[in-house]
Design an enzyme around this catalytic site. Sequence first.
Site, short mmCIF file in Angstrom:
data_model
loop_
_atom_site.label_atom_id
_atom_site.label_comp_id
_atom_site.label_asym_id
_atom_site.label_seq_id
_atom_site.Cartn_x
_atom_site.Cartn_y
_atom_site.Cartn_z
N SER A 200 46.57 22.76 60.25
CA SER A 200 47.14 23.59 59.18
C SER A 200 48.15 24.59 59.75
O SER A 200 49.02 25.07 59.02
CB SER A 200 46.04 24.36 58.45
OG SER A 200 45.10 23.47 57.91
N ASN B 298 52.10 20.34 53.02
CA ASN B 298 51.76 19.31 54.01
C ASN B 298 51.01 18.14 53.39
O ASN B 298 50.66 17.18 54.08
CB ASN B 298 51.05 19.90 55.23
CG ASN B 298 49.69 20.48 54.90
OD1 ASN B 298 49.01 20.03 53.99
ND2 ASN B 298 49.28 21.49 55.66
N ARG C 78 32.52 52.97 25.83
CA ARG C 78 33.32 52.96 24.62
C ARG C 78 33.02 54.13 23.69
O ARG C 78 33.94 54.75 23.18
CB ARG C 78 33.11 51.63 23.89
CG ARG C 78 33.94 51.50 22.64
CD ARG C 78 33.76 50.13 21.99
NE ARG C 78 34.51 50.07 20.74
CZ ARG C 78 34.05 50.51 19.58
NH1 ARG C 78 32.85 51.02 19.49
NH2 ARG C 78 34.81 50.43 18.49
N GLU D 33 43.74 39.17 35.09
CA GLU D 33 43.00 40.17 35.87
C GLU D 33 43.07 39.91 37.36
O GLU D 33 42.98 40.85 38.17
CB GLU D 33 41.55 40.21 35.40
CG GLU D 33 41.36 40.68 33.95
CD GLU D 33 41.63 39.60 32.92
OE1 GLU D 33 41.80 38.42 33.31
OE2 GLU D 33 41.69 39.93 31.72
#
Lengths: 635, 635
Positions: free
Chosen positions: B37, B181, B479, B372
């Site tokens: 890699s 790749n 809340r 998010e």
Amino acid sequence: MPIDRASLVPALKNIATRLRIDSIRATSESGTGHPTSCMSMADVTAALFFAEMRYDPKDPKNTESDRFVLSKGHAAPILYAAWAEAGAFDRAELLKLRQLGSDLEGHPTPRLPFVDVATGSLGQGICAAIGTALNARRIASDYRTYVLLGDGESAEGSVWEAADVAAIDRLDNLCAITDVNGLGQSRATMWAHDMAQFERRWKAFGWHAIVIDGHDMTAILDALDEARATKGQPTMILARTIKGKGVSSVEGKDGWHGKAFKKGEELDRALAELEKQFVPVPDGGPAARLASRITRPSSPPRPVEAPKPIAPPDYKMGELVATREAYGTAITKLGDADARVVALDADVKNSTFSDRFEKAHPERFYQSFIAEQVMVGAAMGLAARGAIPFPSTFACFLSRAADFVRMAAISNVGIKLAGSHAGVSIGEDGPSQMALEDLAMYRAEPNYTVLYPCDAVSAERLIAAMAYHPGPAYIRTSRPKTPVIYSNDETFPIGGLKVLRQSANDVATVIGAGVTVFEALKAHDQLKAEGTLIRVIDLYSVAPVDREALTAAARATGGCLITVEDHYAAGGIGDAVAEAVADAGFTVRRMAIREIARSGKPEELLERFGISATHIIKEVRSLKLEVRSTKSERV
Amino acid sequence: MPIDRASLVPALKNIATRLRIDSIRATSESGTGHPTSCMSMADVTAALFFAEMRYDPKDPKNTESDRFVLSKGHAAPILYAAWAEAGAFDRAELLKLRQLGSDLEGHPTPRLPFVDVATGSLGQGICAAIGTALNARRIASDYRTYVLLGDGESAEGSVWEAADVAAIDRLDNLCAITDVNGLGQSRATMWAHDMAQFERRWKAFGWHAIVIDGHDMTAILDALDEARATKGQPTMILARTIKGKGVSSVEGKDGWHGKAFKKGEELDRALAELEKQFVPVPDGGPAARLASRITRPSSPPRPVEAPKPIAPPDYKMGELVATREAYGTAITKLGDADARVVALDADVKNSTFSDRFEKAHPERFYQSFIAEQVMVGAAMGLAARGAIPFPSTFACFLSRAADFVRMAAISNVGIKLAGSHAGVSIGEDGPSQMALEDLAMYRAEPNYTVLYPCDAVSAERLIAAMAYHPGPAYIRTSRPKTPVIYSNDETFPIGGLKVLRQSANDVATVIGAGVTVFEALKAHDQLKAEGTLIRVIDLYSVAPVDREALTAAARATGGCLITVEDHYAAGGIGDAVAEAVADAGFTVRRMAIREIARSGKPEELLERFGISATHIIKEVRSLKLEVRSTKSERV
């Protein structure tokens, strides 16, 4: 007898108007909710439920029924209104929206028989829809899946994970619709009404994309026809709509998201405006007659084929096998025995050994590539339709789908998650690849079963058990090879544990799971050599735990309980045991990872982070000293 | 003096060869890792580090330096090799790769001064890169951000969240490169070498996309030039490469992911083949001379501007203010005082009140829309570059970014997360909108600060405290409006608690936080009326907790501790307190939500799920009975 378009279109328009009215009424009665998000999608909903989908309103769970997933779950009121209109339940129920005691909740949950998975966290419904579409393929049914998304929702990455997987799997039995009303909760969406932005993206992702005016009933019906005729790829219908459509004072207005019309003048004026929108229907019949003409599924519901017996574990005592490898063997055997068992991967099948399942059952193996959200979401859809799905990847990467794990809890749907490579015992790859908070994540949900085998036999047995245990479940497997310590015929009930070492003179109980079981056993042997006996427990079932057996062990070993886990200190085995024995007045000494981990060899890391046999021995010795000093104080 | 292309290209090629050799040597020495890699991206890396980026190898943290984020973190060895080549540290260190004690871990972490954020969970680096790019804009620096992705990684939804945000924010100071790749871990990637698939997607998402041969050095340099010249949009360079490039036996071969060359013949043969690839350089100088020619940042590092004093809370005792609203006020005041403070939203700014910050500081307010993961990822990048970022949304939706929360812990980066609408006390919206497992998620990480204020004063004070507290932090807001119970000058140290009610005769201590503090106070008053006194604690700091004060309270109240929380039973306040008092031998009675929640009115839900004043009173009464019966047994 099919209805001609000239009659159908006005009849559907009237249904759309009624759905708007019902959505408004219900939310105003509650004083909360999202009427304007319902109003934009009313025309599409009317077409889907009363001209397109094949289902039986009285038997929504029918295995052959078309599926509808409301990905924009906040538009729940219109979903409920549509099912009421179809005759699934009494329309009067709609006014109980969001009340405690009513299953018509703020966002849809499978407490309602016509809801497959809970929605309300955006970007998840489309992933579940992939699961229901894959399931149709699994059972060779011609049922289709429809999923309705919001436009704001399209910003969620999970939507694009779903887009890729659906295209690669050529899911032409999947039709998505995006309700492009241009307005999010707090402002215009990313692309507002720029339909080309949507079209470009969906086409680039390999979908057949159709842009329409979402309030033009003929265009909607044509698009649904076109979707049904499209082969080899899924279709996305991009419907340009107006938020709040039908009530001029709120149409396309910012500041009306999640806001009910106030009862009294505001509501009355809105309803009066809508009432005027009913149109004459050529054949003179009421629009409601469409409900009785809903097309039923094309074949009767199919029975579930009884599973064959599962091949038992076949290991030699002491043989070295990683539990992740036993996982691959176990799901393959399950797949041999039961056609409902499916496996999902996120490009780590050669590490989780799910490639064994793929080799044996390629048609029931679904590759999500490196996209954990759609993997878990699709599993939710599959489970909701009767499959027994095993999505697996590295345990740490399942956290990518934490919000899906949460919604699966709310859905109480039987996904069987498997996370491999847990803990510092993976070694050199380092902390980014180590799950050290996974037990906390699953234990937090009140209805998850959490399992953590230490050897191949228990792994296989537990995987079979979790497959048939109702509700969501998680199994944690390890990277290193560990010796088989159980005989092949040993049983492992969920909620149980195994006492591996015990005597009448144990000074403490050491509770491990997974790799730490072997550290505890090593500690036992060394301590025994110096004349100290400890009890050793394999806590293979982390949730639920065996409260009684743990309490009994505490009683038998002077109240000295030590937990040792390859997991961070909070939320894992220590907390699970502590909670279980608290009522009996016992406390627990927690050995766990207490700092950010790092790369190194597995055994070095167990040592470095304080969960090796050496540390257990130290802990037991320190306990003994404490007990002695307490005794001498008393004297 | 710039080097002419004719000399530069062969010199860079030689560096690429050396980076390949170093990557192979290091992984072979470790016996683990991902050399192939690294080999595919060696040419791009050489170009970036030795011809493109402006930085000082000895001062990687310089505020004006170009940034490089290795989103495909498993290619860490080549990142290390490049920095060693640049002179940041001794090349001999490379052979300590993945050893305990070396900071050259399996995947990069900010233990290394040249790493901004930990990578190794795919799809995150590009989100962090958006943060570093936004930060350049914040400080008006011309530094550029480069981020290198894997092709398999492109399946992650977070990549497409990042794609959208970067395009919308017109981040032309951001240049991404995908190392195509064609091979994932377990098989070919989704699109293998079909470059058109990549190009189509990135263009559709609004990026300038350039397809090149990733082993053609001239093409790489041209593409980087083109990216730098591109204005108004970010650039994606799609580099077609060969995995394992340079060693013919592994080039483009499946089964070589995450596999080191075996020391001995296998390694020797690979190195010999690479050694032959060094090319003559026209000016005759060694390629290494490029390191001394690295362009330094264009301006000196800038000092941090000292923050002004933060305006104190300004409330009246008893005033009804939701803590989420206090959040909006608090971050706005912080923003007034300190230019490093920024806020990020996911289209709920009108619910979290972060719109107040936007109004005051629009240039430091970043809209992620409903995405998010990129919101939290960008915050990580911002924090790594000196900003103090407050990403906020509903607490339940932050779980969408759980894996980012985890990687932020590994990065130990100062993101200040705020989750609103926690618990069943949100009411009618139902369980999909209720965070009931968030405390468990953050507490599980060993270095998160977790705060949970009950009133507006403590909320403001705690938000100011968390801004300047090192490391990641989370604040949970509610809340419903709650009364102000603290005076404006009260202080709230992190790790502390407040004893709200106490007497010499308390029979139990009730520990709440957030909304349950008020239930505890109600219970106190009612119990007092019937002659029973209880101690009431506001546990505003959930991690760390005040161990000593909790133990003292337990001692003072007969060992009777009751926790009550608007959260599921596992992983939250109950477990936090239990762990804190365990060493002193005390146990805890946990009152928490023990089943999947549902829609209803807030107060009805507190009652239904067992965390209201009524239930606290019952629990205290049952404790008293138990104590009595225990005493009578003793008699």
